[in-house]
Design an enzyme around this catalytic site. Structure first.
Site, PDB file in Angstrom:
ATOM      1  N   TYR A 171      -1.787  -0.559  10.299  1.00 25.00           N
ATOM      2  CA  TYR A 171      -1.596  -0.864   8.935  1.00 25.00           C
ATOM      3  C   TYR A 171      -0.314  -0.447   8.480  1.00 25.00           C
ATOM      4  O   TYR A 171       0.472  -1.144   7.453  1.00 25.00           O
ATOM      5  CB  TYR A 171      -2.712   0.009   8.418  1.00 25.00           C
ATOM      6  CG  TYR A 171      -2.962  -0.414   6.987  1.00 25.00           C
ATOM      7  CD1 TYR A 171      -3.511  -1.711   6.604  1.00 25.00           C
ATOM      8  CD2 TYR A 171      -2.808   0.477   5.841  1.00 25.00           C
ATOM      9  CE1 TYR A 171      -3.827  -2.125   5.135  1.00 25.00           C
ATOM     10  CE2 TYR A 171      -3.260   0.318   4.364  1.00 25.00           C
ATOM     11  CZ  TYR A 171      -3.637  -1.054   4.261  1.00 25.00           C
ATOM     12  OH  TYR A 171      -3.849  -1.427   2.961  1.00 25.00           O
ATOM     13  N   SER A 218       0.842  -1.360   0.074  1.00 25.25           N
ATOM     14  CA  SER A 218      -0.096   0.208   0.080  1.00 25.25           C
ATOM     15  C   SER A 218       1.008   1.292  -0.137  1.00 25.25           C
ATOM     16  O   SER A 218       2.180   1.027   0.368  1.00 25.25           O
ATOM     17  CB  SER A 218      -0.881  -0.098   1.453  1.00 25.25           C
ATOM     18  OG  SER A 218      -1.406   1.317   1.489  1.00 25.25           O
TER      19      SER A 218
HETATM   20  N1  LIG Z   1      -8.565  -1.057  -1.982  1.00 27.17           N
HETATM   21  C1  LIG Z   1      -7.680  -0.282  -1.730  1.00 27.17           C
HETATM   22  O1  LIG Z   1      -7.620   1.178  -1.694  1.00 27.17           O
HETATM   23  C2  LIG Z   1      -6.215  -0.669  -1.215  1.00 27.17           C
HETATM   24  C3  LIG Z   1      -5.071   0.187  -1.139  1.00 27.17           C
HETATM   25  C4  LIG Z   1      -3.870  -0.309  -0.812  1.00 27.17           C
HETATM   26  C5  LIG Z   1      -3.642  -1.442  -0.529  1.00 27.17           C
HETATM   27  N2  LIG Z   1      -4.799  -2.515  -0.583  1.00 27.17           N
HETATM   28  C6  LIG Z   1      -4.526  -3.793  -0.180  1.00 27.17           C
HETATM   29  O2  LIG Z   1      -5.146  -4.653  -0.955  1.00 27.17           O
HETATM   30  C7  LIG Z   1      -5.284  -5.845  -0.491  1.00 27.17           C
HETATM   31  C8  LIG Z   1      -6.979  -6.226  -0.776  1.00 27.17           C
HETATM   32  O3  LIG Z   1      -7.749  -5.412  -0.119  1.00 27.17           O
HETATM   33  P1  LIG Z   1      -9.281  -4.828  -0.786  1.00 27.17           P
HETATM   34  O4  LIG Z   1      -8.848  -3.282  -0.751  1.00 27.17           O
HETATM   35  O5  LIG Z   1      -9.401  -5.639  -2.092  1.00 27.17           O
HETATM   36  O6  LIG Z   1     -10.340  -5.285   0.236  1.00 27.17           O
HETATM   37  P2  LIG Z   1     -11.009  -6.528   0.366  1.00 27.17           P
HETATM   38  O7  LIG Z   1     -12.165  -6.436  -0.902  1.00 27.17           O
HETATM   39  O8  LIG Z   1     -11.456  -6.399   1.865  1.00 27.17           O
HETATM   40  O9  LIG Z   1     -10.186  -7.794   0.433  1.00 27.17           O
HETATM   41  C9  LIG Z   1      -9.454  -8.526   1.336  1.00 27.17           C
HETATM   42  C10 LIG Z   1      -9.069  -9.707   1.138  1.00 27.17           C
HETATM   43  O10 LIG Z   1      -8.462 -10.396   2.115  1.00 27.17           O
HETATM   44  C11 LIG Z   1      -9.067 -11.651   2.707  1.00 27.17           C
HETATM   45  N3  LIG Z   1      -8.799 -11.707   4.156  1.00 27.17           N
HETATM   46  C12 LIG Z   1      -9.239 -10.664   5.184  1.00 27.17           C
HETATM   47  N4  LIG Z   1      -8.992 -11.163   6.587  1.00 27.17           N
HETATM   48  C13 LIG Z   1      -8.500 -12.395   6.106  1.00 27.17           C
HETATM   49  C14 LIG Z   1      -7.923 -13.380   6.977  1.00 27.17           C
HETATM   50  N5  LIG Z   1      -8.047 -13.342   8.516  1.00 27.17           N
HETATM   51  N6  LIG Z   1      -7.351 -14.682   6.615  1.00 27.17           N
HETATM   52  C15 LIG Z   1      -7.294 -14.804   5.091  1.00 27.17           C
HETATM   53  N7  LIG Z   1      -7.824 -13.634   4.278  1.00 27.17           N
HETATM   54  C16 LIG Z   1      -8.425 -12.764   4.640  1.00 27.17           C
HETATM   55  C17 LIG Z   1     -10.490 -11.240   2.510  1.00 27.17           C
HETATM   56  O11 LIG Z   1     -11.077 -12.657   2.514  1.00 27.17           O
HETATM   57  P3  LIG Z   1     -12.316 -12.855   3.048  1.00 27.17           P
HETATM   58  O12 LIG Z   1     -13.485 -11.684   2.820  1.00 27.17           O
HETATM   59  O13 LIG Z   1     -13.179 -14.171   2.331  1.00 27.17           O
HETATM   60  O14 LIG Z   1     -12.711 -13.278   4.572  1.00 27.17           O
HETATM   61  C18 LIG Z   1     -10.610 -10.559   1.156  1.00 27.17           C
HETATM   62  O15 LIG Z   1     -10.457 -11.511   0.033  1.00 27.17           O
HETATM   63  C19 LIG Z   1      -5.292  -5.679   1.064  1.00 27.17           C
HETATM   64  O16 LIG Z   1      -3.939  -6.201   1.476  1.00 27.17           O
HETATM   65  C20 LIG Z   1      -5.106  -4.061   1.266  1.00 27.17           C
HETATM   66  O17 LIG Z   1      -4.319  -3.637   2.082  1.00 27.17           O
HETATM   67  C21 LIG Z   1      -5.958  -1.745  -0.880  1.00 27.17           C
END
Ligand SMILES: NC(=O)c1ccc[n+]([C@@H]2O[C@H](COP(=O)([O-])OP(=O)(O)OC[C@H]3O[C@@H](n4cnc5c(N)ncnc54)[C@H](OP(=O)(O)O)[C@@H]3O)[C@@H](O)[C@H]2O)c1
Length: 259
Positions: free
Chosen positions: A158, A145
């Site tokens: 985070y 991130s």
């Molecule tokens: N969206 C943004 O703006 C953004 C920006 C920078 C970085 N990121 C990074 O991108 C990645 C994905 O995030 P997202 O924004 O796409 O959010 P998201 O839709 O909430 O996706 C998170 C994923 O992580 C899994 N997860 C959560 N808790 C977990 C656990 N205890 N064990 C195993 N898996 C788990 C979830 O699985 P389940 O739902 O099936 O539990 C889901 O598939 C993250 O690492 C986040 O830090 C996102």
């Protein structure tokens, strides 16, 4: 993109958001996918349907990364789905907001570090061991991130997890380059996903964020998928230990909105 057809890729956290976007894009490039989820069964079924409709072969595996002791068995199961893996995308993560003053016993801090940092560290290590034993190279993409580089209030856990992931990726790149295993980082900016759509598309929030970005818009999960495809394609065979920031210029401008 060169070298993606038939590549066997494990994507963690593929049940929604960026992980689901990565799955869709990689399916379009002909990858075979091992799709991981934790709790969101409806989400992973949707991702499976999407990639299958695109003609991709895909399998689903489940694991709660908060239970670090289960990761070895989980990884073995994932590796076996197609006989081996060519790439690991450590995408799963939780976005936690808290202040140290309210995080009693550092519980949220520890949970964030376990899921966002220790789990990818252990999964990458398991992947490297399997690749070395199989005398094959491999690709690792860690979804970090911009908070690993520039952050703001509420994000100590985070930001620490993501800065740690950036650092570990460089060390692992150095350690495993001799084995043909490349480790790179994707550092996204603000990308609306199911979890954040309702907040980020409120007019005042959209104005606050997009006006802080020179490109004037949010990123998309598909753009993160394309970057991931690039990082596991033949085009980046000589790239390792790098952090690729894709944030519409947000942190280059250095104008993080006040939360
Ligand atoms: N969206 C943004 O703006 C953004 C920006 C920078 C970085 N990121 C990074 O991108 C990645 C994905 O995030 P997202 O924004 O796409 O959010 P998201 O839709 O909430 O996706 C998170 C994923 O992580 C899994 N997860 C959560 N808790 C977990 C656990 N205890 N064990 C195993 N898996 C788990 C979830 O699985 P389940 O739902 O099936 O539990 C889901 O598939 C993250 O690492 C986040 O830090 C996102």
């Amino acid at each position: 993109m060169k070298g993606l057809q038939g590549k066997r890729v494990l994507i963690t956290g593929a049940s929604s958001g960026i992980g689901a976007g990565m799955a869709k894009v990689l399916a379009g490039y002909g990858c075979k996918l091992v799709l991981h989820y934790n709790a969101n069964q409806a989400g992973i079924e949707q991702t499976l349907q999407t990639v299958t409709d695109l003609g991709a072969k895909a399998k689903v595996v489940r694991c709660d990364f908060a239970d670090l002791d289960s990761l070895e068995v989980f990884f073995e199961e994932a590796w076996q789905q197609f006989g081996a893996l060519d790439a690991l995308v450590n995408n799963a993560g939780i976005v936690t907001k808290s202040t140290a003053l309210k995080d009693s016993g550092a519980r949220q801090f520890n949970r964030t570090l376990a899921i966002n940092l220790q789990a990818p560290y252990l999964l990458s290590t398991a992947f490297a061991k399997h690749c070395i034993a199989a005398k094959q190279g491999g690709r690792i993409v860690n979804n970090s991130s911009i908070h690993g580089q520039a952050t703001c209030e509420w994000f100590s856990a985070y930001a620490a997890s993501k800065a740690g992931l950036d650092a570990i990726s460089k060390v692992q790149a150095v350690e495993w380059g001799q084995h043909g295993i490349n480790v790179n980082v994707l550092a996204p900016g603000v990308v609306p996903v199911e979890r954040t759509n309702h907040i980020l598309h409120k007019p005042e929030m959209a104005e606050k964020w997009t006006s802080a970005m020179p490109t004037g818009r949010y990123g998309t999960v598909e753009e993160m998928g394309e970057a991931t495809a690039y990082l596991i394609s033949d085009l980046t065979a000589w790239m390792t230990g790098q952090v690729i920031t894709i944030d519409g210029g947000l942190i280059a401008r250095g104008n993080y909105p006040r939360r």
